[in-house]
Design a protein around this motif. Sequence first.
Motif, PDB file in Angstrom:
ATOM      1  N   ILE A 352       0.839  -1.206   0.000  1.00 56.83           N
ATOM      2  CA  ILE A 352       0.000   0.000   0.000  1.00 56.83           C
ATOM      3  C   ILE A 352       0.872   1.253   0.000  1.00 56.83           C
ATOM      4  CG2 ILE A 352      -1.616   1.351   1.417  1.00 56.83           C
ATOM      5  CD1 ILE A 352      -2.850  -1.332   2.293  1.00 56.83           C
ATOM      6  N   GLN A 353       1.898   1.267   0.866  1.00 51.89           N
ATOM      7  CA  GLN A 353       2.785   2.431   0.932  1.00 51.89           C
ATOM      8  C   GLN A 353       3.567   2.601  -0.367  1.00 51.89           C
ATOM      9  OE1 GLN A 353       3.016   4.862   2.997  1.00 51.89           O
ATOM     10  NE2 GLN A 353       4.829   5.823   2.114  1.00 51.89           N
ATOM     11  N   SER A 354       3.994   1.488  -0.949  1.00 57.88           N
ATOM     12  CA  SER A 354       4.768   1.554  -2.180  1.00 57.88           C
ATOM     13  C   SER A 354       3.937   2.098  -3.339  1.00 57.88           C
ATOM     14  CB  SER A 354       5.304   0.167  -2.527  1.00 57.88           C
ATOM     15  OG  SER A 354       6.015   0.185  -3.745  1.00 57.88           O
ATOM     16  N   LYS A 355       2.659   1.718  -3.398  1.00 58.86           N
ATOM     17  CA  LYS A 355       1.817   2.109  -4.531  1.00 58.86           C
ATOM     18  C   LYS A 355       1.152   3.466  -4.327  1.00 58.86           C
ATOM     19  CE  LYS A 355      -1.734   0.287  -7.631  1.00 58.86           C
ATOM     20  NZ  LYS A 355      -0.879   0.462  -8.821  1.00 58.86           N
ATOM     21  N   PRO A 358       0.674   6.734   1.267  1.00 59.95           N
ATOM     22  CA  PRO A 358      -0.160   7.534   2.181  1.00 59.95           C
ATOM     23  C   PRO A 358       0.638   8.234   3.277  1.00 59.95           C
ATOM     24  CG  PRO A 358      -0.364   5.200   2.686  1.00 59.95           C
ATOM     25  CD  PRO A 358       0.437   5.292   1.424  1.00 59.95           C
ATOM     26  N   ILE A 359       1.821   7.716   3.606  1.00 58.65           N
ATOM     27  CA  ILE A 359       2.656   8.331   4.649  1.00 58.65           C
ATOM     28  C   ILE A 359       3.746   9.162   3.977  1.00 58.65           C
ATOM     29  CG2 ILE A 359       4.089   7.933   6.682  1.00 58.65           C
ATOM     30  CD1 ILE A 359       2.755   5.219   6.994  1.00 58.65           C
ATOM     31  N   SER A 360       3.680  10.465   4.143  1.00 56.29           N
ATOM     32  CA  SER A 360       4.635  11.365   3.504  1.00 56.29           C
ATOM     33  C   SER A 360       5.711  11.807   4.489  1.00 56.29           C
ATOM     34  CB  SER A 360       3.911  12.587   2.939  1.00 56.29           C
ATOM     35  OG  SER A 360       3.223  13.276   3.977  1.00 56.29           O
ATOM     36  N   TYR A 366      14.354  14.655   5.571  1.00 53.73           N
ATOM     37  CA  TYR A 366      14.631  13.244   5.305  1.00 53.73           C
ATOM     38  C   TYR A 366      15.105  12.971   3.879  1.00 53.73           C
ATOM     39  CZ  TYR A 366      12.128  12.551   9.697  1.00 53.73           C
ATOM     40  OH  TYR A 366      11.728  12.606  11.014  1.00 53.73           O
ATOM     41  N   TYR A 367      15.202  14.008   3.024  1.00 53.80           N
ATOM     42  CA  TYR A 367      15.646  13.879   1.641  1.00 53.80           C
ATOM     43  C   TYR A 367      14.641  13.139   0.761  1.00 53.80           C
ATOM     44  CZ  TYR A 367      20.098  14.981   3.900  1.00 53.80           C
ATOM     45  OH  TYR A 367      21.086  15.560   4.648  1.00 53.80           O
ATOM     46  N   LEU A 368      13.508  12.726   1.311  1.00 51.30           N
ATOM     47  CA  LEU A 368      12.475  12.007   0.563  1.00 51.30           C
ATOM     48  C   LEU A 368      11.114  12.614   0.886  1.00 51.30           C
ATOM     49  CD1 LEU A 368      13.675   8.359   1.316  1.00 51.30           C
ATOM     50  CD2 LEU A 368      14.083   9.620  -0.789  1.00 51.30           C
TER      51      LEU A 368
END
Length: 414
Positions: A352-355, A358-360, A366-368
């Motif tokens: 879910i997180q990869s696609k 939802p968690i930014s 954090y460079y991301l």
Amino acid sequence: MNLELFIAKKIHFSKEGDKQVTPPAVRIAMIGIALGLAVMILSVAIVIGFKKEVRNKVIGFGSHIQITNLDSNVSYETSPIAVNEAVLTELSHTDGVNHVERFATKPGLLKTDSAFQGIVLKGVGEEYDWTFFRKNLKSGDVFTVSPKESGTSVIISKYLADRLSLKVGDGFLTYFVQESVRARKFTITGIYETGFLDYDKLFVIADIKQVQRLNGWEADQVSGLELYVDNYARLDSISEQLYFSYSEKKDRNDNTYYVRSIKELNPMIFNWLDVLDINVVVILVLMMAVAGFTMISGLLIIILERTNMIGILKALGHDNRGIRKIFLYISFFLIGKGMIWGNIIGIGLCLIQSKFQPISLDSSIYYLDAVPVDINILTWVLLNIGTLSVAMLMMLGPSFLITKIDPAKSIRFE
């Protein structure tokens, strides 16, 4: 026929047995295993993903290995080295090296009618690998470097474009302070955003011939060479091999080559990434301990509920070792069921997180811009094997309680 396994299956899978061996405390133990494994999968996937993404961004701006002039200082105003085709060919045929490219840097001041910003102009040649910047382009496209003519096209970061109100197709002046201030006009062909703010606010990618002309260098003089290796795990050994091979070599101007890996160029970032491994180890130990102790309590409850059965089996001549095996099989079934749910939860959340992400994250810290995940099959298998092994080893202790049960007393136990 395995009698202990047969009895364990009858106890665990029969409807009557199911009511007796799955009281709330045992369900809690299974939930503990499931949540513990899910947290471990998430922790490892996030840390591996985070390290990989940050590492790739640093490498995207600076390659795996750089060869520069030994006399160069730590600034972007560099001393040149002369590189001929023989050196490029030799490096490209080095074992483990799959790409070699030239670069040159020059600090400058980017100015528009309303604002200005200090930048570093990074010149690249026609052999430059644009994969990293193509992946991070927000608008426009990369430019083509001509082997003969000096181009004025550049790509800049979204940070610079927003700060200076620039867009694709706009032109701007950049001033370079040297013996006499020089100005160059460039045209934007693409805008990129990597999320690595330390570099996004700094680099403007241009034709290498622009930097060579500003510095008064000849066509074979560059700030250095960037090398990419085919296996990151071999980075240290390849870097060391090149260091010793080129430490005594000199260019036509008697300059010494200086070989450094990206780890040596950015020690603080890579040391910070290495520290993250300690956090993962702490989480794994804590989660395995929590899951193991919840299963210990669950097994003790199962043994207490089956005290009467243990007494009967002992009276019939069954030894302690065989009875312990019965309850270890039951523990295996419970742990296995908990691990199945743990894998479903952990892998499901990773997907879910990869696609959908939802968690930014705050990219300036954090460079991301989102929590990265990387599910490594080998790591996942080892994590499951390790969890099962540790949990089963922890079951050996409470199963020893069976040896203390007296058949005469336990048969009357209700």
